[in-house]
Every structure is written in C-alpha cells, then in structure tokens.
Design a protein around this motif. Structure first.
Motif, mmCIF file in Angstrom:
data_model
loop_
_atom_site.group_PDB
_atom_site.id
_atom_site.type_symbol
_atom_site.label_atom_id
_atom_site.label_comp_id
_atom_site.label_asym_id
_atom_site.label_seq_id
_atom_site.Cartn_x
_atom_site.Cartn_y
_atom_site.Cartn_z
ATOM 1 N N LYS A 204 38.175 5.650 -31.509
ATOM 2 C CA LYS A 204 37.786 6.883 -30.824
ATOM 3 C C LYS A 204 37.199 6.602 -29.449
ATOM 4 O O LYS A 204 37.469 7.321 -28.474
ATOM 5 C CB LYS A 204 36.782 7.650 -31.680
ATOM 6 C CG LYS A 204 36.399 9.010 -31.132
ATOM 7 C CD LYS A 204 37.554 9.985 -31.211
ATOM 8 C CE LYS A 204 37.158 11.361 -30.752
ATOM 9 N NZ LYS A 204 38.267 12.336 -30.868
ATOM 10 N N ASP A 404 33.913 12.549 -34.365
ATOM 11 C CA ASP A 404 34.302 11.532 -33.391
ATOM 12 C C ASP A 404 34.660 10.199 -34.050
ATOM 13 O O ASP A 404 34.044 9.168 -33.807
ATOM 14 C CB ASP A 404 33.219 11.350 -32.331
ATOM 15 C CG ASP A 404 31.825 11.172 -32.921
ATOM 16 O OD1 ASP A 404 31.642 11.427 -34.133
ATOM 17 O OD2 ASP A 404 30.919 10.793 -32.174
ATOM 18 N N GLY A 406 38.431 8.054 -35.321
ATOM 19 C CA GLY A 406 39.878 8.068 -35.309
ATOM 20 C C GLY A 406 40.444 8.265 -36.712
ATOM 21 O O GLY A 406 39.958 7.684 -37.672
#
Length: 595
Positions: A204, A404, A406
């Motif tokens: 992220k 936040d 991935g």
C-alpha cells in the motif's frame, strides 16, 4: 636599467611560449604515436556511467516505536578479472565459506580479461557480514604468507584472493518474523532493480517507503563503489498496531484454532472511536524474511490477509446491523413484542430458527439473546427491502472500506431488480446468510454501534516520518448510518442479552456488548451439511467503548456454534486486552470518575 628589464621580459615570454609549443607538439605526437591506443585503453578503465541509485527503504514501526520492518547490511561478492591471478583459490574459498559451487565460480573467474568484455563479474549477493569477515580474515592470512615468502620465492604465484571484491548492500529484515506479517506484507528485495512491496503495508505504501531514486555518475572501477553518493532514505511508517496486543491476539487465536480444530481464524481489534487497528491476527502467517516460501504457506489460497481479502457469510453477527436499522427507522423498540412460532414465510419460502424450535413470546432483546432467525426475518419485513438495503449500503456492506492495506476484497449484495434476487433474500439476509462480507467490513460497520452512530475509517497508518518530520494520520468519519440514541439503545440491548444468557463471552469486572454468529457455508450444490463459520463481535466497556473485537473461526470441528467456540475466544482476548490497554474494571473506573 630599462633595457635590462626589457630583455628579461622578452626572455621569460619567449621561454614560456617555447614550453607551450613543446607541450602542444608533444600532445600531437602522443595522439599519433603507436602507443596512443594503449593510453586510451588505460583511460577507459576509469570511465563513468550513469546509474540510478535507489534510497534505503523506510522502516516500519508499531505505535510505540518497536521495529517491525527494517534493513540490514549484507554484501555482494564479485571479481575484477583484471587482477585475478589464482582462480583456484578464489573458487575453493567461496565454496568453503559461502557455499557456492566450485566449478561455477572457477569458470566465472578464470576467464582472461578482454577490454571488450565486462571486467566485473558478480558471483553472489545478500551475503551475511559474518561470512565476509571470514573472507577478509582468509585474505589477510594469504597476503601475510605471500609477503613472507616473497623474499625466498621470486616469480612464484602464491595462493591469493586478488581480484575478489565485496561491496555492501541492504536487504529487508523483519525482526519479529511472523508477527503481524499479514498486515506488514513483504518486500521482494531479491529482484533488485524491480523489487517492490507485496501485500499489506509494504504494498500500500510502497512508493513512500521506497523514496525517490537519484541518477548519478558512477566509476566503472568497482574499487570506487564506496564513492557513490548517498541519497535520502524513503519515508518510515508508524503503524496503529500495538506489538504486544498483536502478539497476544495471535497467540490466543492459534490456541483456539488448535483446540477447536478450525481450518483458519481471524481476530481484529479496533479502537471504535478512531478506527485505529490495534491488532489483526490472521492464519496462515508467513515469515517475510523468507517471502519466497509464499506458495508453501498459502497453497491454493488467494488471500494473504483473510481479514480484508476473504468474504464469507457471517451469520448471526449480521443481526446487529438488521436490528440497528430497525431501531433507527423506528419500526421496532426494545420492548416490541413478537410471538415466535418457529417459522415464518418470506416470499413463499419457510424460514426457521437455528434449532428448528419455537420460542414463544419474546421482545427484541429476547430475539437477539436467543438469536432467532424467524424474529429477525420478521424485523426485516417490517423495514421492507428499500430501507433494509439502504441501511446496509450506509453501513458499507458490499463496498470496500478503504483500509490502507493491499489486497482488500468486497462482494456486492443483490437488491430487488437484480437478476437472482428473490423476496426470500430479504429474510435470509437479515441473519447473515446469502450475503457476504469481510471481517474488516463487519467490524467497521458494527463499530458505528459502539461509537455513538459514527463509523470511522479503518486504518493501520498512524504517522509518516520523513525528512526528520512526523506527519500524523488523523481519524476520519466515513458515515453516520444510525443515530447516537440508536447506538446506545442497541449496545445496552446486546449487553443485557449476554448477561441474561450467561454468555461465555462475559468478562469479569467489565460490561461488554456483543453477538454470536453461526453460518452455514455455501458449496457447489447448496450449503454444506457439516461445516460452519463461527463468529463473535463484541465491544466495551459499554459506558465508554475503548475496543471492539471481531472473531471468525472457519469450520471449527469440536462445535459448530459461535457461542461455544468463538465467544470464549473473544473473552480470553478481552481479558488480556484490558490489561495491556491499562483499563481498570468498571467499578474502579466509575468510582474514580465520580470523585
């Protein structure tokens, strides 16, 4: 006197002119001489080239500054073919110390140097400093032996490591190994030029952590590698995770997975007032120091972090949202009566309770306490499809939370007018069947009940540290799906229902609210006969919620019921959590507040 000065001036001028002409003609002679090509070849060994220098990757810390991801110094080993005189010793030494293949090394270092070929050959990278120390010690010993023998054995090649070079380089390191690895992700550093972060925070915030590469002039001579200019490191991140709470959550989750025989599990601990994730324990877990073992740890599994990447039918924990919507819309009150006959027809399809029984006269507290499917299906029909699904939409179900990290997943739900939606869906969706969500979606939605109707953005980034400055990540409200009054009413209802059923989730000294969930698992030909998902969501202390905990055990074997396997897991988590968060018992805290 003037004449003498005049002659001195012309003498000096003439002498300097002669020297200049001599240098000029000598340069022409050198460039035209047969030796000019030799000089040019020598000069080419000190040419430079443009190279992109990548900054040191930023560190990752927990909320108290404990290092979760950093960098350690390792080395690249290579040879400068111009100076190699003893390939046998180099190959034998690297085979013994580093473990490289003798024949491969020998073939690489025994090539004669040709100006048209690369002079530097890489042999290995990411070598530990301990092995470099061994090589350095061997090289010094061989040099001493050569010096001692030089006076006796002239023109004899003694064993040496001439031409062998090691240069420092960094690799990503995770000192806590598997701790929080599903949140952190990993950095595939072995790819060198194309290295990047995968999953979690490493993915992220890859660009922030990586920093800004700089293009510089670098000498071709590998002995000058230490002259490469330094570049500012990437930004470091401070996470909302608490290392101790994370470790505790993982330890207790692992224990309950083993005791229940569950296939996998998830525990998420969040501060409902800020959306800060204090812990996210997930199985399986990978040691990111050995990220190349990903396929071994996750065989056939698509989600690296099941808390955000796997949707499932949550079952009765979903009733919290159904009841919240009904209370907020004013279609029921806590005291609203309901006669449970054990079955209700929705869209011409019978819906029955989890035990196939009839519970008789109940109010809404009793419906939640006994987790009556029939009652909640009736509540949903009182709301109607339009209001029911509007509330779910406002709670964020079917949408990404924007956490936040991935790899977040989401599964939209069907509404009237969609192909595949039938009226019975309203009834089954009311108790969390036929509708899917991730644990992060569920805890985010239900946190609004724990936080006076306000739904906060879930996040793991607390602050960014860059160029000596710290930039905080403030909490953000992403919705107000229900009123503060509704949230307080439902919280007290759920606290009362746990107390009246003497739930296994109750924690001595602390009043908590919560709800169990047991859901059948859909398969290719319908729901599986002998497999369930067991869940529990709870928060407290009820009068001032400081935490909300979501638990999911996938396919427990000792019992299919969330009340039996998930509720005790919640209790043990909270018993340790209140200590780590330094939360006094309710009586002490309320007594202090009354002083």
């Amino acid at each position: 006197m003037r004449q003498a000065s005049f002659f001195r001036f012309w003498f000096v001028g003439g002498l300097l002119s002669a020297v200049g002409l001599f240098i000029f003609f000598w340069m022409i002679r050198i460039n035209l001489s047969p030796q000019a090509e030799v000089f040019r070849k020598i000069g080419s060994t000190y040419e430079t080239y443009r190279k992109t220098i990548y900054p040191e990757r930023g560190n990752i810390y927990d909320r108290w500054g404990h290092l979760l991801a950093g960098n350690v110094e390792t080395y690249e080993i290579g040879v400068d073919l111009r100076f190699v005189s003893d390939p046998q010793t180099i190959a034998a030494t690297l085979a013994q110390v580093v473990g490289l293949d003798y024949n491969t090394v020998y073939d690489s270092v025994s090539e004669p140097w040709d100006s048209d070929l690369p002079r530097y050959v890489k042999l290995a990278d990411f070598i530990d400093p301990e092995k470099i120390d061994q090589l350095d010690s061997i090289e010094k010993q061989l040099n001493r032996q050569r010096e001692e023998a030089s006076s006796r054995r002239r023109n004899t090649v003694m064993p040496n490591l001439d031409g062998l070079i090691w240069t420092p380089m960094l690799k990503r390191s995770y000192p806590e190994h598997t701790l929080g690895s599903n949140v952190i992700g990993f950095y595939a550093y072995r790819e060198r030029e194309t290295a990047r972060g995968y999953f979690g925070v490493e993915e992220k915030y890859n660009q922030l952590l990586a920093g800004t590469p700089v293009e510089v002039e670098v000498a071709l001579d590998p002995y000058k590698m230490n002259e490469i200019p330094s570049v500012p490191p990437g930004a470091s991140l401070m996470l909302t995770l608490d290392r101790d709470i994370q470790a505790m959550s993982e330890r207790i989750l692992d224990k309950h997975i083993e005791s229940s025989g569950a296939k996998s599990g998830v525990v998420v601990v969040m501060d409902p007032e800020t959306g800060e994730i204090l812990a996210m324990a997930v199985t399986p877990r990978l040691d990111p120091n050995e990220y190349w073992k990903y396929s071994e740890v996750f065989p056939g599994i698509t989600a690296y972090n099941r808390a955000i990447g796997t949707t499932y039918e949550p079952g009765s924990v979903f009733k919290v949202l159904t009841m919240a919507a009904a209370l907020d819309a004013g279609v029921v009150q806590p005291s609203t009566p309901f006669l449970d006959t054990g079955v209700i027809m929705v869209g011409g399809v019978p819906i029955r309770n989890w035990d196939r029984g009839a519970w008789g006269p109940q109010d809404m507290i009793g419906c939640m306490q006994h987790s009556l499917n029939v009652c909640l299906a009736w509540v949903a029909t009182q709301l109607g499809p339009s209001k029911f699904y509007n509330y779910l939409n406002n709670f964020g179900i079917g949408h990404l939370t924007g956490v936040d990290l991935g790899g977040e997943a989401s599964q939209p739900f069907l509404v009237p007018g969609d192909n595949g939606w039938y009226e019975v869906n309203l009834g089954t969706n009311s108790f969390g069947q036929g509708i899917a969500a991730t644990p992060i979606q569920m805890i985010t939605a239900i946190s609004a009940v724990a936080n006076h109707g306000k739904m906060m953005a879930p996040h793991v980034l607390k602050a960014v540290i860059e160029n000596g400055e710290q930039y905080s990540n403030p909490p953000q409200i992403i919705g107000k799906p229900i009123s503060a009054e509704t949230a307080e009413t439902l919280t007290n209802m759920l606290a009362t229902s746990l107390e009246e059923e003497s739930s296994a989730a109750l924690v001595d000294g602390y009043r908590v609210a919560g709800k169990t969930g047991t859901a059948e698992i859909p398969g290719p030909g319908g729901y599986l006969d002998s497999a369930t998902n067991a869940s529990f969501v709870g928060w407290g202390p009820v009068d001032d919620p400081r935490f909300i905990v979501y638990v999911w055990l996938e396919q427990p074997q000792t019992s299919p019921w969330g009340s039996v396997v998930a509720a005790p897991l919640f209790k043990e988590i909270v018993e340790n959590l209140v200590i780590l968060m330094d939360l006094p018992p309710d009586s002490v805290r309320q007594g202090m507040a009354g002083q």
